[in-house]
Write an enzyme that holds these catalytic residues in place. Sequence first.
Site, mmCIF file in Angstrom:
data_model
loop_
_atom_site.group_PDB
_atom_site.id
_atom_site.type_symbol
_atom_site.label_atom_id
_atom_site.label_comp_id
_atom_site.label_asym_id
_atom_site.label_seq_id
_atom_site.Cartn_x
_atom_site.Cartn_y
_atom_site.Cartn_z
ATOM 1 N N SER A 185 128.546 48.782 -129.581
ATOM 2 C CA SER A 185 129.673 48.823 -128.657
ATOM 3 C C SER A 185 130.616 47.630 -128.798
ATOM 4 O O SER A 185 131.714 47.643 -128.222
ATOM 5 C CB SER A 185 129.182 48.879 -127.204
ATOM 6 O OG SER A 185 128.446 47.723 -126.872
ATOM 7 N N LYS A 231 134.248 39.991 -126.327
ATOM 8 C CA LYS A 231 134.096 41.371 -125.865
ATOM 9 C C LYS A 231 134.486 41.411 -124.395
ATOM 10 O O LYS A 231 134.198 40.470 -123.646
ATOM 11 C CB LYS A 231 132.640 41.788 -126.065
ATOM 12 C CG LYS A 231 132.311 43.228 -125.763
ATOM 13 C CD LYS A 231 130.840 43.510 -126.101
ATOM 14 C CE LYS A 231 130.449 44.960 -125.911
ATOM 15 N NZ LYS A 231 129.054 45.213 -126.341
ATOM 16 N N SER A 286 124.343 46.714 -130.378
ATOM 17 C CA SER A 286 125.802 46.658 -130.235
ATOM 18 C C SER A 286 126.462 45.491 -130.947
ATOM 19 O O SER A 286 127.689 45.446 -131.040
ATOM 20 C CB SER A 286 126.182 46.647 -128.749
ATOM 21 O OG SER A 286 125.988 47.914 -128.187
#
Lengths: 73, 455
Positions: free
Chosen positions: B152, B76, B176
């Site tokens: 996310s 990420k 997330s």
Amino acid sequence: MAGIRSDDDDKERAAVLEMARDVAVLARQVDLVIPDDCLPGVIFNIETLRGYVALVDGLVLPDDCEPAFGYVP
Amino acid sequence: MTLSAATLADNIRFGLRTAREVIETTLHTLETHDQAYGCVTRLLADRALRAAGLIDARIANGEPVGPLVGVPFGVKDLFDMEGIVTTAGSTVLKKNPPAVRDAAVVRRLVAAGAIPVATLNMDEFAYGFATENSHYGTTRNPRDTERLAGGSSGGSAAAVAAGMLPVTLGSDTNGSIRVPAALCGVWGLRPTQGRLPLEGIYPFAASFDTIGPFAGNSTDLKLAFEAMDGKAGGEEPDVGALRVARLGGWFERDLAPGLIDGIDRIMGFLSSTKTVGLPEVARARAAAFIITASEGGNLHLPRLRHQAPEYDPATRDRLMAGALLPASPIIQAHRLRNWFREHLHEVFRETDILIAPATVGPAPRIDQPTITVGGEAVSARANLGLFTQPLTLAGFPILAAPIAPGAEPVAELPLGVQIIAAPGQEQALFTLGAALEHAGLLGYPVRGAAGQGEN
């Protein structure tokens, strides 16, 4: 074409202006200026958070329940 | 890329393929297939090829190599990667200096032989459940590209679901990792709060921030976690002896039929009919919202004063509202957190494992980003964490796992469960997850990069 403003419209407008003033006061406390184009979104999010604040404030906790700042699960 | 991490590492270790071949194939796959999904923000091609060459040389020299030797992985875009700027899914940080070294868990994975190949898309500053990013685009769900991947850590989940990478890393503050894992049909782990080091991770809400892996199966997830943790898992518990209960009340509302059926089947397999309720779940979720908004708002306040127009408008307005919260409700939320944790510990005196849904249903459509809660359509971006946020508050470890599809997987979108253990008991999650996967109750076929189901 001119529209006809009702009492409800006036009340809504007054409420929005009051909210904008409240937000400006809060923002001044942290030295933040909220640009006009951000204001509707910020107000929407503040209203959402107010609902959550009411929920957490609605639970009476024992006085010896400390904040979880040094949190260990 | 269609092989599991474990198989890839074995193939490289025993000379069936070179690390360079694997990395070249992976880079080619990401370059040619990701246009359909929007997972990748930056390829780390030079670095990855250099690392592969070094690994191949070590193997040729008969030197020892790690358990993830040659396995490509993505991160990420909030993990520091040496030599590049950590964006956290924003352009606000673009003038920051490049990271001087990799994040601590990336260093551990590299020490285990894994090779970072890409940074992956996310909601700006991890504030969202959709991976709709105004700077880097929307990540599409590989199971149906008209649908959200969740967020996310959407790029991380989708890259695994698409079969482009066997392992990726994400962060989980309010769900997330768990939400995109569920919507994309892959495995993810939110470890015990504080277990994995956050050095080199761009923060969001420090009280809740955790990092963890995604993978296409439970074995790969465990391998990745153990490398990130820096040690092998502990003793495996006897699955038959685990006391399992499902979470009732709040966690039974608005569920898609497939979730009810899937959890029923899991409980049946584990011979448990026990349901437990947690107290004040709505207030626990509210506390998580308040702590997150206030800590995120505080973190960004200095930039919001001068760079507000550079933020995604939705993120900016939420952060500004959070920065304006007064102290009292924040302190009350932290007190409620302690209170809620005590109740959860009480539940775990009688139980070893709790099972709950991860979301109310499958991935929402991108052009209609809402979910139904209490009979009303509400914003998916803000509400996909309905079942993950309250559990965030306690900081216990949670495995997100896909429910196995029925006979016609193509027609079904993935649905996921959360499996919760007491703090530090990740090993119990892996053991139970593997048993349920072996029994055909958990696990969703990862797509081959060419579209075929595999893994």
